[in-house]
Write a protein that holds these residues in place. Structure first.
Motif, short mmCIF file in Angstrom:
data_model
loop_
_atom_site.label_atom_id
_atom_site.label_comp_id
_atom_site.label_asym_id
_atom_site.label_seq_id
_atom_site.Cartn_x
_atom_site.Cartn_y
_atom_site.Cartn_z
N SER A 1 0.87 -1.17 0.00
CA SER A 1 0.00 0.00 0.00
C SER A 1 0.91 1.22 0.00
O SER A 1 1.56 1.52 1.01
N TRP A 2 0.95 1.92 -1.11
CA TRP A 2 1.85 3.07 -1.21
C TRP A 2 1.39 4.23 -0.33
O TRP A 2 2.15 5.18 -0.10
N ALA A 3 0.15 4.17 0.20
CA ALA A 3 -0.31 5.18 1.13
C ALA A 3 0.22 4.95 2.54
O ALA A 3 0.11 5.82 3.40
N SER A 4 0.79 3.77 2.78
CA SER A 4 1.41 3.50 4.08
C SER A 4 2.71 4.29 4.21
O SER A 4 3.27 4.78 3.21
N HIS A 5 3.20 4.39 5.43
CA HIS A 5 4.47 5.08 5.63
C HIS A 5 5.58 4.34 4.90
O HIS A 5 5.58 3.11 4.82
N ALA A 6 6.53 5.08 4.38
CA ALA A 6 7.61 4.48 3.60
C ALA A 6 8.38 3.44 4.41
O ALA A 6 8.84 2.43 3.86
N GLU A 7 8.53 3.66 5.73
CA GLU A 7 9.22 2.69 6.57
C GLU A 7 8.46 1.36 6.59
O GLU A 7 9.06 0.28 6.59
N HIS A 8 7.12 1.44 6.63
CA HIS A 8 6.31 0.22 6.64
C HIS A 8 6.39 -0.49 5.29
O HIS A 8 6.46 -1.72 5.23
N VAL A 9 6.36 0.27 4.22
CA VAL A 9 6.48 -0.32 2.88
C VAL A 9 7.83 -1.03 2.74
O VAL A 9 7.91 -2.17 2.25
N TYR A 10 8.88 -0.37 3.19
CA TYR A 10 10.22 -0.96 3.08
C TYR A 10 10.33 -2.23 3.92
O TYR A 10 10.90 -3.24 3.48
#
Length: 310
Positions: free
Chosen positions: A208-217
């Motif tokens: 989900s690209w709307a999630s925080h970048a840290e979570h995406v990573y």
């Protein structure tokens, strides 16, 4: 010592060979039957090459499995990556019972995907547990634990193959020695600290690209190499593997909408997320092979302004 071995796949094979190579006697090997048309399990192949008796029962709950275990007259049972349920009237047959490996610090992360979840949640530490199998999944008393760090860029492959796999092999030997010698201590798991997580599969690895970048990573790292984090591009799946996090520290550095490709380079492309950008180095398009992200972009896969996951 005389060992009854229960396991599957590469980890099972490595633990089996570790016991054999140091001179222990493996009286027999229990291995789950392969599905129709599947290749022989590598543990089964290794056991047969060593001339060991191999048992492949559809269920370890059967009277035939218990009879086979009793016939081995084993000092200890060793469970190394086992997906079959092993009941108490099976695991308690060896003289000193049975020990089992689990790749988490029990009672945290009980369940089948215990390496993925701590990475996906951003934990900085995990580990392994050798415990007594009970009828509750991963709920038995703890015999031995080892911890390992999860680095900020570590993937599932890094944590497992560089740490939990080799440490787990050594820990199985250590725990077996302690149990057979009567020098171990069994500690009941603290239920107030326990957690159970289910499978980490395709549904759980959707980006989900709307999630925080840290979570995406963290999600991408937890899914690499399997099951592979994924997004969509023009209605088709695009899996994302090797990546890097670039935090955004100033408003003036914000580029693009969430999920938008904001830069394309020779080897990578960058995607906007909350609080940062994800630089992607390796992808696998639907129906294709893994390629460098730069190569994928150059071949017309995407360009600056492309929206992923729309």
């Amino acid at each position: 010592m005389r060992v009854a071995f229960i396991g599957q796949q590469d980890f099972g094979k490595a633990v089996l060979e570790a016991f054999l190579d140091r001179g222990d006697t493996v009286a027999g090997v229990f291995c789950a039957p392969e599905k129709a048309g599947a290749k022989p399990d590598v543990l089964r192949t290794a056991a047969e090459e060593r001339g060991l008796p191999v048992f492949q029962f559809p269920s370890l709950k059967s009277a035939e499995a218990a009879e086979a275990m009793r016939g081995l007259d084993a000092d200890i049972g060793v469970m190394a990556y086992v997906l079959q349920f092993a009941p108490q009237d099976f695991v308690n047959i060896p003289k000193h019972g049975t020990i089992q490996y689990h790749p988490s610090l029990l009672p945290r992360y009980r369940g089948p995907s215990s390496i993925n979840w701590p990475i996906a949640r951003g934990d900085t530490e995990t580990g392994l547990t050798i415990f007594r199998p009970t009828d509750g999944l991963d709920e038995g008393p703890v015999i031995l634990q080892k911890t390992c760090a999860i680095g900020p860029d570590d993937t599932l492959g890094d944590v497992y193959f560089k740490q939990l796999f080799p440490q787990g092999v050594a820990a199985m030997l250590e725990a077996a020695d302690l149990v057979v010698a009567g020098e171990h201590v069994e500690i009941a798991q603290d239920e107030d600290a326990a957690s159970y997580e289910g499978w980490f599969r395709t549904r759980e690895s959707a980006i989900s690209w709307a999630s925080h970048a840290e979570h995406v990573y963290a999600l991408i790292r937890a899914s690499n190499p399997a099951p592979g984090a994924w997004t969509t591009l023009a209605g088709k799946t695009l899996q994302v593997f090797d990546a890097k996090l670039h935090p955004i520290r100033r408003f003036g550095d914000v580029r693009g909408k969430l999920g938008e490709v904001v830069a394309v380079g020779e080897d990578s492309f960058r995607v906007a997320a909350q609080g940062g950008q994800i630089e992607v180095f390796r992808v696998k398009p639907e129906g294709g092979r893994k390629v460098s992200a730069g190569e994928f972009a150059r071949e017309g896969g995407l360009s600056v302004g492309t929206i992923l996951g729309g």
